[in-house]
Design an enzyme around this catalytic site. Structure first.
Site, PDB file in Angstrom:
ATOM      1  N   ASP A  50      -1.614  11.968  -1.520  1.00 58.91           N
ATOM      2  CA  ASP A  50      -1.966  10.605  -1.106  1.00 58.91           C
ATOM      3  C   ASP A  50      -3.463  10.352  -1.256  1.00 58.91           C
ATOM      4  O   ASP A  50      -3.883   9.364  -1.869  1.00 58.91           O
ATOM      5  CB  ASP A  50      -1.570  10.381   0.363  1.00 58.91           C
ATOM      6  CG  ASP A  50      -0.245   9.649   0.514  1.00 58.91           C
ATOM      7  OD1 ASP A  50       0.088   8.848  -0.376  1.00 58.91           O
ATOM      8  OD2 ASP A  50       0.446   9.860   1.516  1.00 58.91           O
ATOM      9  N   ASP A 136      -0.271   1.766  -3.100  1.00 58.40           N
ATOM     10  CA  ASP A 136       0.438   2.811  -2.363  1.00 58.40           C
ATOM     11  C   ASP A 136       0.347   4.066  -3.222  1.00 58.40           C
ATOM     12  O   ASP A 136       1.012   4.170  -4.254  1.00 58.40           O
ATOM     13  CB  ASP A 136       1.896   2.424  -2.117  1.00 58.40           C
ATOM     14  CG  ASP A 136       2.569   3.345  -1.107  1.00 58.40           C
ATOM     15  OD1 ASP A 136       2.044   4.461  -0.890  1.00 58.40           O
ATOM     16  OD2 ASP A 136       3.600   2.968  -0.530  1.00 58.40           O
ATOM     17  N   ILE A 138       1.250   7.292  -2.886  1.00 59.26           N
ATOM     18  CA  ILE A 138       2.543   7.973  -3.055  1.00 59.26           C
ATOM     19  C   ILE A 138       3.558   7.229  -2.199  1.00 59.26           C
ATOM     20  O   ILE A 138       3.594   7.369  -0.977  1.00 59.26           O
ATOM     21  CB  ILE A 138       2.507   9.467  -2.658  1.00 59.26           C
ATOM     22  CG1 ILE A 138       1.600  10.261  -3.581  1.00 59.26           C
ATOM     23  CG2 ILE A 138       3.927  10.048  -2.701  1.00 59.26           C
ATOM     24  CD1 ILE A 138       1.570  11.758  -3.301  1.00 59.26           C
ATOM     25  N   ASP A 139       4.363   6.426  -2.843  1.00 60.62           N
ATOM     26  CA  ASP A 139       5.439   5.700  -2.171  1.00 60.62           C
ATOM     27  C   ASP A 139       6.701   6.545  -2.283  1.00 60.62           C
ATOM     28  O   ASP A 139       7.084   6.944  -3.384  1.00 60.62           O
ATOM     29  CB  ASP A 139       5.635   4.338  -2.846  1.00 60.62           C
ATOM     30  CG  ASP A 139       6.713   3.504  -2.172  1.00 60.62           C
ATOM     31  OD1 ASP A 139       6.932   3.692  -0.962  1.00 60.62           O
ATOM     32  OD2 ASP A 139       7.325   2.663  -2.855  1.00 60.62           O
ATOM     33  N   THR A 141       7.488   9.432   0.189  1.00 61.61           N
ATOM     34  CA  THR A 141       6.959  10.781   0.418  1.00 61.61           C
ATOM     35  C   THR A 141       8.063  11.835   0.500  1.00 61.61           C
ATOM     36  O   THR A 141       7.882  12.953   0.018  1.00 61.61           O
ATOM     37  CB  THR A 141       6.120  10.814   1.706  1.00 61.61           C
ATOM     38  OG1 THR A 141       6.895  10.302   2.798  1.00 61.61           O
ATOM     39  CG2 THR A 141       4.874   9.955   1.552  1.00 61.61           C
ATOM     40  N   HIS A 232      15.565   3.476   7.340  1.00 61.75           N
ATOM     41  CA  HIS A 232      14.709   2.467   6.723  1.00 61.75           C
ATOM     42  C   HIS A 232      15.396   1.116   6.544  1.00 61.75           C
ATOM     43  O   HIS A 232      14.732   0.120   6.275  1.00 61.75           O
ATOM     44  CB  HIS A 232      14.202   2.968   5.366  1.00 61.75           C
ATOM     45  CG  HIS A 232      13.201   4.068   5.493  1.00 61.75           C
ATOM     46  ND1 HIS A 232      12.621   4.682   4.399  1.00 61.75           N
ATOM     47  CD2 HIS A 232      12.659   4.672   6.582  1.00 61.75           C
ATOM     48  CE1 HIS A 232      11.779   5.613   4.817  1.00 61.75           C
ATOM     49  NE2 HIS A 232      11.799   5.627   6.133  1.00 61.75           N
ATOM     50  N   SER A 256      11.491   4.980  -2.734  1.00 61.51           N
ATOM     51  CA  SER A 256      10.299   4.352  -3.313  1.00 61.51           C
ATOM     52  C   SER A 256      10.585   3.110  -4.153  1.00 61.51           C
ATOM     53  O   SER A 256      11.733   2.703  -4.348  1.00 61.51           O
ATOM     54  CB  SER A 256       9.511   5.358  -4.154  1.00 61.51           C
ATOM     55  OG  SER A 256      10.050   5.494  -5.460  1.00 61.51           O
ATOM     56  N   ARG A 273      17.580  -4.392   1.427  1.00 63.57           N
ATOM     57  CA  ARG A 273      16.788  -3.698   2.443  1.00 63.57           C
ATOM     58  C   ARG A 273      16.725  -4.598   3.687  1.00 63.57           C
ATOM     59  O   ARG A 273      15.816  -5.408   3.837  1.00 63.57           O
ATOM     60  CB  ARG A 273      15.388  -3.374   1.918  1.00 63.57           C
ATOM     61  CG  ARG A 273      14.516  -2.576   2.892  1.00 63.57           C
ATOM     62  CD  ARG A 273      13.136  -2.335   2.302  1.00 63.57           C
ATOM     63  NE  ARG A 273      12.219  -1.714   3.229  1.00 63.57           N
ATOM     64  CZ  ARG A 273      11.982  -0.410   3.334  1.00 63.57           C
ATOM     65  NH1 ARG A 273      12.628   0.438   2.547  1.00 63.57           N
ATOM     66  NH2 ARG A 273      11.104   0.057   4.198  1.00 63.57           N
TER      67      ARG A 273
END
Length: 353
Positions: A50, A136, A138-139, A141, A232, A256, A273
């Site tokens: 990151d 971002d 590292i989208d 993780t 999520h 991601s 989402r």
């Protein structure tokens, strides 16, 4: 207005940062795992990746466009308190810069202290007027740690709307139809009103290919995707929406903004989402780049109520609830199905108030 200079720089910055994250995976995750030295709770490789990726991208942006503010995910506080981690990040950043082949004059960070100062330049509060970049580093993780999908996500927003996007997906096959034999690693890039294009991550000489979503008109023939993590999004509700639309095949689960890239080139048709908490505010860096890819490839992106995503109210999408992306030919049907399913659920009625 042409954004060609911004697009080319964004692609180069994402490519350089992607190389750093691949180094992190190969040196700190793959080798440790093989030796049995990586514990399940060890998040240090993500931390290093990151910070390193953010330093790489911001340094190039600031050299090329010094007046543009940046909305990034990280600040340097952790590195200043953890000198060993800072040294490892600095080592990887130096190594990545030394091997750069594009825009070699940009992003020449001279010291660890300068690197941390650069990381801190991603603290912009956002807003509706003028230009700003979102990053971002590292989208996804958990996908990164598993060796699955993750993304380096960069977007230029002008007056509250994404206008340039570059998303690096190091583990996404160049050809999704041949995942076992196709080389891994793509960069997907788009400029508003100028289409969406796929680039090879590792073969810089390979000509980009313009991509489009599939021209699907019947929702029962569509493919939908969602995140891997159950926490999520409301996956049970999303499955109900899929059934309402007549979709019989199960969802493709992916970490991601690689999901947006996959939709843009026709690997999927719908992305759902729905929020698990009514008060949750999506971060703008999690959707700015990906939403532009889908829109330029023939799709529509909104929140769960059909409202356009509002990137002009700070660092979050506080005026929106959830995200829906779909091919334009079926988008309204997806919104109608979402309304039909969620209207019966008090969880979502609270959101609508």
């Amino acid at each position: 207005m042409s954004f060609d200079a911004e697009k080319q720089l964004a692609i180069a910055a994402v490519r350089r940062a992607s190389y750093l994250t691949e180094k992190v995976f190969n040196q700190l995750i793959k080798e440790k795992s093989a030796a049995g030295a990586l514990t399940k709770d060890d998040k240090s490789p993500v931390t290093i990746g990151d910070f390193g990726a953010q330093a790489i991208v911001i340094s190039m942006l600031k050299d090329a466009f010094p007046n543009d503010p940046i909305v990034g995910e990280e600040d340097s506080d952790f590195l200043r308190e953890n000198t060993q981690t800072c040294s490892r990040v600095w080592e990887l950043v130096q190594e990545t810069i030394q091997h750069a082949t594009e825009y070699k004059e940009l992003g020449q960070i001279k010291s660890a202290e300068e690197m941390m100062s650069i990381i801190d330049q991603g603290s912009y509060h956002g807003g509706r007027n003028g230009r700003m970049w979102t990053l971002d580093p590292i989208d996804g993780t958990k996908g990164f740690l598993r060796g699955a999908q993750y993304a380096i996500c960069l977007a230029l927003i002008e007056n509250g709307k994404p206008v340039v996007s570059a998303i690096g997906c190091p583990n996404l096959p160049y050809d999704f139809n041949q995942p076992e034999t196709s080389p891994k690693g793509i960069i997907m890039s788009a400029v508003r009103n100028h289409g969406c294009f796929q680039y090879s991550l590792h073969n810089e000489k390979l000509e980009p290919v313009q991509v489009h979503m599939q021209d699907v008109q019947n929702t029962k023939d569509s493919k939908f995707c969602e995140g891997v993590e159950a926490g999520h999004s409301m996956q049970g509700t999303q499955e109900e929406i899929a059934k309402y639309l007549g979709i019989t095949r199960g969802p493709t689960k992916m970490d991601s903004q690689a999901k947006y890239a996959s939709l843009a080139r026709g690997d999927g048709d719908i992305y759902l989402r729905l929020p698990t908490k009514m008060t949750f505010e999506e971060k703008i860096w999690d959707h700015a780049g990906g939403s532009l890819l889908v829109e330029e490839a023939g799709g529509v992106v909104s929140d769960m109520f059909g409202k356009p995503l509002d990137f002009g109210v700070g660092r979050t999408l506080k005026n929106n609830n959830g995200v829906i992306a779909a091919y334009k030919g079926i988008f309204e049907k997806v919104i109608e199905a979402t309304a039909a399913v969620t209207s019966k659920d008090p969880h979502f009625q609270k959101v609508a108030q």
